[in-house]
Design an enzyme around this catalytic site. Structure first.
Site, PDB file in Angstrom:
ATOM      1  N   GLU A  19      32.558  35.570  58.640  1.00  0.00           N
ATOM      2  CA  GLU A  19      32.399  35.365  60.079  1.00  0.00           C
ATOM      3  C   GLU A  19      32.103  33.913  60.483  1.00  0.00           C
ATOM      4  OE1 GLU A  19      28.632  37.071  61.553  1.00  0.00           O
ATOM      5  OE2 GLU A  19      28.353  37.910  59.548  1.00  0.00           O
ATOM      6  N   ARG A  31      33.717  33.263  67.568  1.00  0.00           N
ATOM      7  CA  ARG A  31      33.431  33.763  66.218  1.00  0.00           C
ATOM      8  C   ARG A  31      34.453  34.857  65.915  1.00  0.00           C
ATOM      9  NH1 ARG A  31      28.531  34.572  66.858  1.00  0.00           N
ATOM     10  NH2 ARG A  31      28.265  36.827  67.134  1.00  0.00           N
TER      11      ARG A  31
END
Length: 456
Positions: free
Chosen positions: A400, A422
């Protein structure tokens, strides 16, 4: 209810074998011991309303059973193993706290067969059975710090057994089972991986639902409702964690939870939301345009993050050090910061080496995933605490990376301020390479825009 309804998602034998394996591994540390686990108790939310109960994850891993106020007693003496479990008795009275009010319980009589234990007892008799168990064991495995009332009760039992034995300690060691148990939990079976894949597919559909229904003028909580509606519709029992739905500059707050701002045309929206299916978590983040199309500058930043994520996933291989995906993400982010003109006077190699990229990506790239969103298992070697553990076949991590350009950060060109992106997927580590459990969730620019569809 059928007995099978009380244990999920695997067979009773699966959980019995897990307990036997744990006892075998603990037996390498201590020859004669008792190992205790508590499921947890209901917690008051307000007045006479409770938070929805979910058993402690270690307890779930060893039983598949999620009732409150359950004590598991596992004993090993000279290689002979016995297992017992204390549960609430059946109660069909009309008193508050009975089955009439709260629903059917498993009960003492049905528990041994349903859960695969040698015997069961009424939890109200736990004090006596606990004293007997501790009086016959030289070591107690109990995980201090989670349940203070039980911490005190166990210490008192140990003290009482010493006094009754003329001051000679019966229990000579109080140890923690988690270092052993959590390494077991880190490596998932094929059946666990399939539950996690289903959890990931459910979460993916929630994100796709959000992409297709989001419109300028909505509130963040309305988008959250669409995501979570889909989770429930497809069979998830819970959210894996509190959903983050962050529009515009809110996405630059990493754990934004207010979810009450209005969506504006031209903004991006970042959603970090996962489903929990039969105890197992998924963890997905996607960032997409409220209006359905990325602007030129949004697309440029998004592509940097996507390239970093793809590089990190490619590095997620069995045998690689845990931090390897983070390092590869950092190198790609450093390249991107140079390309975007965020950092002008340094080479990408220098940006990475000096850690200048961390200002714009201040979090790690990965964590273990399983029964807990931040699942259990060591990140550093026991023998060398500065050394990362390797990624091992059967483990699951998140990947991530992100970039966050705060609206007030004047070191960033105006056109990028307020952009927070993200991209997160769940990756199963296999011998043949990374297996992305959340691959059904769109993430290329083209796929995201297609999923968003035309906006008014």
């Amino acid at each position: 209810m059928n007995l099978s309804d009380f244990v999920r998602p695997f067979s009773v034998e699966t959980y019995r074998q897990r307990r036997l394996r744990l006892l075998k591994d603990l037996g390498k540390l201590e020859p004669n011991f008792v190992c205790l686990f508590w499921s947890g108790s209901e917690v008051v939310r307000n007045h006479d309303s409770h938070f929805l109960f979910r058993a402690n994850s270690d307890f779930l891993y060893l039983t598949g059973f999620s009732e409150p106020d359950v004590l598991m007693i596992l004993k090993s003496k000279d290689g002979k193993i016995s297992t017992s479990i204390g549960v609430r008795p059946r109660d069909l009275s009309t008193n508050r706290g009975s089955e009439i009010w709260e629903g059917e319980r498993l009960g003492v009589q049905r528990a041994p067969k349903a859960l695969g234990f040698d015997e069961a007892f009424d939890i109200h008799e736990a004090d006596k059975l606990l004293k007997d168990a501790l009086h016959k064991s030289s070591c107690v495995f109990w995980n201090l710090g989670l349940y203070p009332d039980w911490d005190q009760k166990i210490v008192q039992c140990i003290s009482a057994s010493t006094l009754s034995n003329r001051g000679i300690p019966v229990v000579r060691a109080l140890r923690d089972s988690r270092p052993v148990l959590h390494e077991m939990r880190k490596i998932k079976s094929k059946d666990e991986i399939e539950v996690m894949r289903r959890s990931g597919n459910i979460a993916s559909q929630g994100h796709i639902r959000a992409m297709s229904t989001t419109r300028p003028g909505q509130f963040e909580y309305q988008v959250a409702a669409e995501v979570e509606r889909e989770f429930k519709r497809l069979g998830a029992q819970h959210n894996a964690y509190n959903s983050i739905v962050a529009a515009g500059g809110n996405a630059c707050t990493l754990h934004y939870h207010a979810n009450n701002d209005r969506l504006k045309k031209g903004d991006l929206i970042l959603i970090d939301a996962g489903a929990e299916l039969d105890g197992y978590a998924s963890d997905i983040t996607r960032t997409y345009p409220v209006s359905g199309k990325f602007s030129k500058d949004q697309k440029a930043v998004y592509q940097v993050v996507l390239d970093a994520q793809l590089a990190a996933i490619a590095a997620s291989k069995a045998g690689a050090k845990f931090m390897k995906p983070h390092e590869e993400a950092g190198r790609a982010i450093s390249e991107g910061l140079k390309h975007l003109g965020i950092i002008k006077n340094k080479s990408p190699q220098m940006i990475y080496k000096k850690g200048l990229w961390r200002k714009y990506m201040p979090h790690g790239t990965s964590h273990w995933l399983g029964l807990d969103v931040h699942d259990m298992g060591r990140y550093k070697s026991i023998d060398s605490p500065q050394e990362d553990v390797p990624l091992v076949e059967g483990s699951v991590i998140t990947v991530e990376p992100g970039l966050y350009f705060h609206p007030q950060d004047k070191s960033v060109p105006q056109k990028y301020r307020g952009i927070g992106i993200r991209i997160e997927d769940d990756v199963h580590i296999t011998r043949s390479g990374p297996d992305v459990l959340t691959a059904n969730c769109p993430k290329s620019v083209e796929a995201v825009e297609s999923a968003c569809g035309p906006k008014l």
